[in-house]
Design an enzyme around this catalytic site. Sequence first.
Site, mmCIF file in Angstrom:
data_model
loop_
_atom_site.group_PDB
_atom_site.id
_atom_site.type_symbol
_atom_site.label_atom_id
_atom_site.label_comp_id
_atom_site.label_asym_id
_atom_site.label_seq_id
_atom_site.Cartn_x
_atom_site.Cartn_y
_atom_site.Cartn_z
ATOM 1 N N GLU B 65 0.814 -1.218 0.000
ATOM 2 C CA GLU B 65 0.000 0.000 0.000
ATOM 3 C C GLU B 65 0.848 1.268 0.000
ATOM 4 O O GLU B 65 0.416 2.314 -0.465
ATOM 5 C CB GLU B 65 -0.967 0.011 1.193
ATOM 6 C CG GLU B 65 -2.086 -1.023 1.098
ATOM 7 C CD GLU B 65 -1.681 -2.386 1.643
ATOM 8 O OE1 GLU B 65 -0.485 -2.587 1.952
ATOM 9 O OE2 GLU B 65 -2.577 -3.253 1.756
ATOM 10 N N PHE B 127 -12.507 -7.113 13.348
ATOM 11 C CA PHE B 127 -11.346 -7.602 12.598
ATOM 12 C C PHE B 127 -10.901 -6.536 11.591
ATOM 13 O O PHE B 127 -11.719 -5.986 10.858
ATOM 14 C CB PHE B 127 -11.691 -8.905 11.871
ATOM 15 C CG PHE B 127 -10.535 -9.406 11.035
ATOM 16 C CD1 PHE B 127 -9.341 -9.778 11.641
ATOM 17 C CD2 PHE B 127 -10.635 -9.470 9.648
ATOM 18 C CE1 PHE B 127 -8.273 -10.207 10.873
ATOM 19 C CE2 PHE B 127 -9.568 -9.898 8.884
ATOM 20 C CZ PHE B 127 -8.380 -10.269 9.494
ATOM 21 N N GLN B 128 -9.633 -6.248 11.590
ATOM 22 C CA GLN B 128 -9.027 -5.255 10.701
ATOM 23 C C GLN B 128 -9.688 -3.885 10.799
ATOM 24 O O GLN B 128 -9.770 -3.157 9.819
ATOM 25 C CB GLN B 128 -9.010 -5.750 9.246
ATOM 26 C CG GLN B 128 -8.031 -6.905 9.087
ATOM 27 C CD GLN B 128 -7.748 -7.258 7.654
ATOM 28 O OE1 GLN B 128 -8.571 -7.048 6.769
ATOM 29 N NE2 GLN B 128 -6.570 -7.806 7.404
ATOM 30 N N LYS B 177 -17.846 -0.853 5.093
ATOM 31 C CA LYS B 177 -18.267 -1.788 4.048
ATOM 32 C C LYS B 177 -19.782 -1.779 3.826
ATOM 33 O O LYS B 177 -20.253 -1.960 2.706
ATOM 34 C CB LYS B 177 -17.808 -3.199 4.425
ATOM 35 C CG LYS B 177 -17.933 -4.192 3.302
ATOM 36 C CD LYS B 177 -17.410 -5.541 3.717
ATOM 37 C CE LYS B 177 -17.621 -6.553 2.620
ATOM 38 N NZ LYS B 177 -17.159 -7.885 3.051
ATOM 39 N N MET B 484 23.841 8.858 3.364
ATOM 40 C CA MET B 484 23.672 10.173 3.968
ATOM 41 C C MET B 484 23.929 10.132 5.470
ATOM 42 O O MET B 484 24.539 11.039 6.043
ATOM 43 C CB MET B 484 22.266 10.704 3.674
ATOM 44 C CG MET B 484 22.040 12.124 4.114
ATOM 45 S SD MET B 484 23.257 13.249 3.416
ATOM 46 C CE MET B 484 22.348 13.924 2.036
HETATM 47 C C1 LIG Z 1 11.850 5.863 5.662
HETATM 48 C C2 LIG Z 1 13.114 6.538 6.065
HETATM 49 N N1 LIG Z 1 13.909 5.963 7.014
HETATM 50 C C3 LIG Z 1 15.066 6.553 7.387
HETATM 51 C C4 LIG Z 1 15.453 7.740 6.823
HETATM 52 C C5 LIG Z 1 16.739 8.425 7.277
HETATM 53 N N2 LIG Z 1 17.701 8.491 6.164
HETATM 54 C C6 LIG Z 1 17.846 9.590 5.407
HETATM 55 S S1 LIG Z 1 18.940 9.383 4.174
HETATM 56 C C7 LIG Z 1 19.271 7.809 4.665
HETATM 57 C C8 LIG Z 1 20.265 6.970 3.924
HETATM 58 C C9 LIG Z 1 19.787 6.581 2.582
HETATM 59 O O1 LIG Z 1 20.629 5.583 2.096
HETATM 60 P P1 LIG Z 1 20.551 5.116 0.586
HETATM 61 O O2 LIG Z 1 19.143 4.852 0.213
HETATM 62 O O3 LIG Z 1 21.492 4.003 0.382
HETATM 63 O O4 LIG Z 1 20.988 6.416 -0.205
HETATM 64 P P2 LIG Z 1 22.396 7.206 -0.161
HETATM 65 O O5 LIG Z 1 22.290 8.231 0.931
HETATM 66 O O6 LIG Z 1 23.461 6.206 0.108
HETATM 67 O O7 LIG Z 1 22.485 7.839 -1.497
HETATM 68 C C10 LIG Z 1 18.514 7.468 5.781
HETATM 69 C C11 LIG Z 1 18.583 6.169 6.472
HETATM 70 C C12 LIG Z 1 14.601 8.292 5.855
HETATM 71 N N3 LIG Z 1 14.867 9.456 5.261
HETATM 72 N N4 LIG Z 1 13.461 7.670 5.481
#
Ligand SMILES: Cc1ncc(C[n+]2csc(CCOP(=O)(O)OP(=O)(O)O)c2C)c(N)n1
Lengths: 170, 583
Positions: B65, B127-128, B177, B484
């Site tokens: 979803e 349920f749900q 529903k 990042m």
């Molecule tokens: C759903 C979610 N969880 C955690 C984060 C925190 N976060 C921001 S950037 C990042 C790293 C992303 O890693 P990747 O997808 O490998 O991309 P890169 O930065 O290596 O280009 C994280 C964990 C986020 N933005 N979104």
Amino acid sequence: MAKSNIKKKDTHTISMLVANKPGVLVRVALVFARRAYNIDALVVSPAVNPRYSRMTITAKGDPDTLDQIIKQASKLIDMIHAEEHSDVDATHRELALLKLKATAANKSAVAKLAKKFHARIINESKDAIIVEQTGTTEDLDAFEALLKKCGIIEMVRSGKLVMAKGKEET
Amino acid sequence: MIKKAKKKTSKKPASKKQLNGAEALVKCLENHGVEYIFGLPGGSVIPIFDALVGSKIKLILTRHEQGATHMADGYARATGKPGVALVTSGPGSTNAVTGIMTAHMDSVPMIVLTGQTISPMLGKDAFQEADISGISMPVVKHSYLVKKTNDLPRIVKEAFYITNTGRPGPVLIDLPKDITSGSFKGSLNPKMDIPGYSVPGKGNQKDIAKVAQLFKASKKPLLLIGHGAAIANAEHAVRALVEKLKVPVVNTLLGKGVFPESSPLNLGMLGMHGTAYANKALINCDLICSIGSRWDDRINGNNDEFCIGATKIHIDIDPAEIGKIVQPDVSVVGDARFVVEELLKLVEPQDTGKWLQEVDFYRKEFPLKYSDDEGLTAQKVIDELYQITKGKATVVTDVGQHQMWAAQFCLAEHGNKFISSGGAGTMGFGFPAAIGAQFGNPKDLVVAICGDGGFQMTLCELATAAIHKLPVKVIVIDNKYLGMVRQWQELFFGNRLSGVDLEGNPDFVKLAESYGIKGVHIDKVEDVHKKLTAALNHKGPVVIHAEVIKEGNVFPMVPAGKSAHHIIIEPPTTQLEKPTGST
Ligand SMILES: Cc1ncc(C[n+]2csc(CCOP(=O)(O)OP(=O)(O)O)c2C)c(N)n1
């Protein structure tokens, strides 16, 4: 009478006209809660037009945050309008019910004070007396302070109601 | 073997037959021009899925979803039309919440239809059953819990109006529903009943005149273009204004392309990972005029130190944005296109020659750069994508380092050609949003740029891309880290790496192939151009696995909570203090 100035300055009264639909109260409350703004009192009542409800909210906090809250609340789809009212442009009333021990000493003291504050004893039983007072928040605060020595068992306050003066809409 | 009798799908009920709620709902959606519904069924929405059999609306079955909401979101951002998602009650609806929040943060029009238990069971832990209208309340523009079958057309009409007027945002409709299976006896085209909702119009003329005066008094004006300008279709007006005033432009991540980024007057993105020259212009301008940006903390860093001394003008359709972060000297509440069109009539051409020279100096002095010496970098791959496509592709990003590099190197020529989760920063957004954008613009080249981390959050939608033979391309920038976060740990936490190593990554090429999708592997600088060109020319979906150096960092960088003065342009050689800003 009124307590310290600071408290007064930071207490705000907001009047809202909202669509009378389920969930409106939660939506409004969320706007406050999200900014960790505490609601002191809240009154919801039907408006003249039954499609709408009135909400009067008393809240404490800094004016900038409140300004944001009013703007954000105004964006709610169910919000017709939201406005802060000062003591100058609107009249304020609040109602309090106070329960005190029905001792002989209390009875005469309460009756005397009640007279002075235009309050009424609305219920008397062998154990307790209930006093009703309507007035400004300051009047209610003052009455409460003086009644304290009689030992207040319980107190319920309605929260502030406001109405804009003259032609202006609340 | 026993011959299996082929089960026949029963034909649609004869047209005279009375509609049930679900059928009325689908009719209304058709009447609102809905082309696609992205969703996944469950018990409480079976009546609606049933009503979709034979409808001209195309149902796109997603694998999760979250994917459905991001697809609806990507579709909306690419086309300007509301995206529609349909999910079941309980977990189906909670899975959709991330996508709803993502759309809400970026003001994206979207209708989310959620199933719900039958009305008599509401609040009884059926349920749900999940109180999705309650759960979602802080992240929707509006929501409905439908109580009467006959109310459906009015609610759908209001929802479509609310979602895409004023400042757009998602609207959720929770559908018990019994409401969708109940018989419908109402009108399919009722009146709306939203007395509390009004859409700000063209802006106050006096305010606009004041803005024009301020421009006249300014020697070093700067335009800050945000998402609002794109949403309002203010492209033409903004271009005309820039040409007339000869004013340099900076844009937010979501404002990219409203004014062409290839123009010498455009300094690109400002803010935390914006170009140094955009940030230098910000520090040195004497007037900054925001058109549809909300000065968020990623661009202003520290609002007490933001553009001190410069006159600030704020044009926004949302009155609650005025003064929320930055106190403007003059503000105009109104639709960006109308306001800029009016402003255009009032401003006069100005001599900004000296200011443009200064800005040009910054551009030459502090260019974006990367090197091929240490091996293949993400920047190289992303830059090459831009060199091949030159702003013609729709670039959709995920969240992380690659997102910022994409913002730096993939210049956008139009407002809807760069799609990214800005406000929410939702990892997992990029790939499904690209699928949605591709459905919306089937002829466009749509390229998702994802990190190896974020791609794995929603890669199950490879099935969706494969089944529909969507020509969408996904570049997985594989640095084997949650890059990042690793960058922050390196720069601000003494390089103590914690929870960022993505060991266990799959072979992305084989993964693609297992879905019947073409996979391409790139790990050499000299291969990038050829392999990327071939992959982009491939007719169907492609996963491009780009293995890049592991420890690249995004620069420039303004540490969170600091003003643009504190920009770090070159990799620092000493340990930096921990940032004070939010995230
Ligand atoms: C759903 C979610 N969880 C955690 C984060 C925190 N976060 C921001 S950037 C990042 C790293 C992303 O890693 P990747 O997808 O490998 O991309 P890169 O930065 O290596 O280009 C994280 C964990 C986020 N933005 N979104």
